[in-house]
Design a protein around this motif. Structure first.
Motif, PDB file in Angstrom:
ATOM      1  N   THR A 145       0.950  -1.083   0.024  1.00 61.31           N
ATOM      2  CA  THR A 145       0.070   0.161   0.036  1.00 61.31           C
ATOM      3  C   THR A 145       0.636   1.240  -0.112  1.00 61.31           C
ATOM      4  O   THR A 145       0.665   1.985  -0.770  1.00 61.31           O
ATOM      5  CB  THR A 145      -1.129  -0.016   1.025  1.00 61.31           C
ATOM      6  N   PHE A 146       1.943   1.219   0.717  1.00 60.48           N
ATOM      7  CA  PHE A 146       2.947   2.271   0.868  1.00 60.48           C
ATOM      8  C   PHE A 146       3.333   2.608  -0.520  1.00 60.48           C
ATOM      9  O   PHE A 146       3.317   3.644  -0.887  1.00 60.48           O
ATOM     10  CB  PHE A 146       4.091   2.323   1.929  1.00 60.48           C
ATOM     11  N   GLY A 147       4.067   1.602  -1.242  1.00 60.81           N
ATOM     12  CA  GLY A 147       4.335   1.599  -2.607  1.00 60.81           C
ATOM     13  C   GLY A 147       3.483   2.198  -3.724  1.00 60.81           C
ATOM     14  O   GLY A 147       3.828   2.890  -4.299  1.00 60.81           O
ATOM     15  N   TYR A 148       2.358   1.778  -3.375  1.00 58.72           N
ATOM     16  CA  TYR A 148       1.194   2.206  -4.326  1.00 58.72           C
ATOM     17  C   TYR A 148       1.023   3.774  -4.273  1.00 58.72           C
ATOM     18  O   TYR A 148       1.180   4.444  -5.292  1.00 58.72           O
ATOM     19  CB  TYR A 148      -0.085   1.595  -4.063  1.00 58.72           C
ATOM     20  N   HIS A 149       0.773   4.223  -3.050  1.00 57.65           N
ATOM     21  CA  HIS A 149       0.833   5.492  -2.765  1.00 57.65           C
ATOM     22  C   HIS A 149       1.727   6.470  -3.051  1.00 57.65           C
ATOM     23  O   HIS A 149       1.759   7.502  -3.568  1.00 57.65           O
ATOM     24  CB  HIS A 149       0.001   5.775  -1.277  1.00 57.65           C
ATOM     25  N   LYS A 150       2.928   5.944  -3.021  1.00 57.95           N
ATOM     26  CA  LYS A 150       4.388   6.545  -3.224  1.00 57.95           C
ATOM     27  C   LYS A 150       4.512   6.807  -4.635  1.00 57.95           C
ATOM     28  O   LYS A 150       4.964   7.767  -5.171  1.00 57.95           O
ATOM     29  CB  LYS A 150       5.364   5.899  -2.708  1.00 57.95           C
ATOM     30  N   ARG A 151       4.084   5.834  -5.496  1.00 58.40           N
ATOM     31  CA  ARG A 151       4.004   5.763  -6.955  1.00 58.40           C
ATOM     32  C   ARG A 151       3.091   6.892  -7.539  1.00 58.40           C
ATOM     33  O   ARG A 151       3.340   7.532  -8.379  1.00 58.40           O
ATOM     34  CB  ARG A 151       3.916   4.378  -7.535  1.00 58.40           C
ATOM     35  N   ARG A 152       1.879   6.877  -6.950  1.00 60.90           N
ATOM     36  CA  ARG A 152       0.930   7.792  -7.227  1.00 60.90           C
ATOM     37  C   ARG A 152       1.352   9.140  -7.025  1.00 60.90           C
ATOM     38  O   ARG A 152       1.137  10.022  -7.875  1.00 60.90           O
ATOM     39  CB  ARG A 152      -0.404   7.182  -6.459  1.00 60.90           C
ATOM     40  N   MET A 153       1.936   9.261  -5.865  1.00 60.45           N
ATOM     41  CA  MET A 153       2.558  10.889  -5.752  1.00 60.45           C
ATOM     42  C   MET A 153       3.358  11.052  -6.645  1.00 60.45           C
ATOM     43  O   MET A 153       3.562  12.293  -7.053  1.00 60.45           O
ATOM     44  CB  MET A 153       3.184  10.919  -4.083  1.00 60.45           C
ATOM     45  N   ALA A 154       4.351  10.222  -6.906  1.00 63.48           N
ATOM     46  CA  ALA A 154       5.297  10.343  -7.937  1.00 63.48           C
ATOM     47  C   ALA A 154       4.900  10.928  -9.212  1.00 63.48           C
ATOM     48  O   ALA A 154       5.170  11.948  -9.829  1.00 63.48           O
ATOM     49  CB  ALA A 154       6.413   9.340  -8.019  1.00 63.48           C
ATOM     50  N   ALA A 155       3.982  10.030  -9.584  1.00 62.58           N
ATOM     51  CA  ALA A 155       3.144  10.240 -11.076  1.00 62.58           C
ATOM     52  C   ALA A 155       2.560  11.563 -11.072  1.00 62.58           C
ATOM     53  O   ALA A 155       2.547  12.388 -12.132  1.00 62.58           O
ATOM     54  CB  ALA A 155       2.352   9.330 -11.267  1.00 62.58           C
ATOM     55  N   ALA A 156       1.864  11.938  -9.956  1.00 62.80           N
ATOM     56  CA  ALA A 156       1.210  13.183  -9.704  1.00 62.80           C
ATOM     57  C   ALA A 156       1.971  14.483  -9.707  1.00 62.80           C
ATOM     58  O   ALA A 156       1.964  15.585 -10.099  1.00 62.80           O
ATOM     59  CB  ALA A 156       0.269  13.396  -8.585  1.00 62.80           C
ATOM     60  N   ALA A 157       3.322  14.232  -9.465  1.00 61.05           N
ATOM     61  CA  ALA A 157       4.579  15.449  -9.526  1.00 61.05           C
ATOM     62  C   ALA A 157       5.048  15.660 -10.810  1.00 61.05           C
ATOM     63  O   ALA A 157       5.766  16.515 -10.992  1.00 61.05           O
ATOM     64  CB  ALA A 157       5.432  15.047  -8.551  1.00 61.05           C
ATOM     65  N   ILE A 158       4.793  14.748 -11.707  1.00 65.50           N
ATOM     66  CA  ILE A 158       5.082  14.859 -13.267  1.00 65.50           C
ATOM     67  C   ILE A 158       4.370  15.836 -13.944  1.00 65.50           C
ATOM     68  O   ILE A 158       2.944  15.261 -14.102  1.00 65.50           O
ATOM     69  CB  ILE A 158       5.557  13.617 -13.886  1.00 65.50           C
ATOM     70  N   PRO A 159       4.822  16.779 -14.330  1.00 68.55           N
ATOM     71  CA  PRO A 159       3.793  17.702 -15.243  1.00 68.55           C
ATOM     72  C   PRO A 159       3.305  17.086 -16.618  1.00 68.55           C
ATOM     73  O   PRO A 159       3.915  16.351 -17.166  1.00 68.55           O
ATOM     74  CB  PRO A 159       4.871  18.810 -15.739  1.00 68.55           C
ATOM     75  N   PRO A 160       1.855  17.287 -16.906  1.00 66.40           N
ATOM     76  CA  PRO A 160       1.577  16.474 -17.856  1.00 66.40           C
ATOM     77  C   PRO A 160       1.998  16.410 -19.198  1.00 66.40           C
ATOM     78  O   PRO A 160       2.116  15.471 -19.759  1.00 66.40           O
ATOM     79  CB  PRO A 160       0.051  17.205 -17.863  1.00 66.40           C
TER      80      PRO A 160
END
Length: 58
Positions: A37-52
């Motif tokens: 679960t931690f890894g899932y949320h870490k990846r989501r946060m990282a993906a959200a930080a990349i400009p579209p």
């Protein structure tokens, strides 16, 4: 709990882990969090930080 507060909670956990000096698994164990679960949320946060624009052109 709304989505914004959940996101904020995960951001706090990720920041705390980054500053902890321990492995991701150790941080999760100490805080009663599933490593998956931690890894899932870490990846989501990282993906959200990349400009579209950049995310589309990776």
């Amino acid at each position: 709990m709304n989505m914004t507060s959940k996101k904020c909670n995960w951001k706090k956990h990720i920041n705390a882990w980054e500053n902890s000096g321990v492995s991701q698994a150790e941080y999760c164990r100490k805080n009663g969090i599933s490593v998956k679960t931690f890894g899932y949320h870490k990846r989501r946060m990282a993906a959200a930080a990349i400009p579209p624009y950049f995310a589309r052109h990776l």
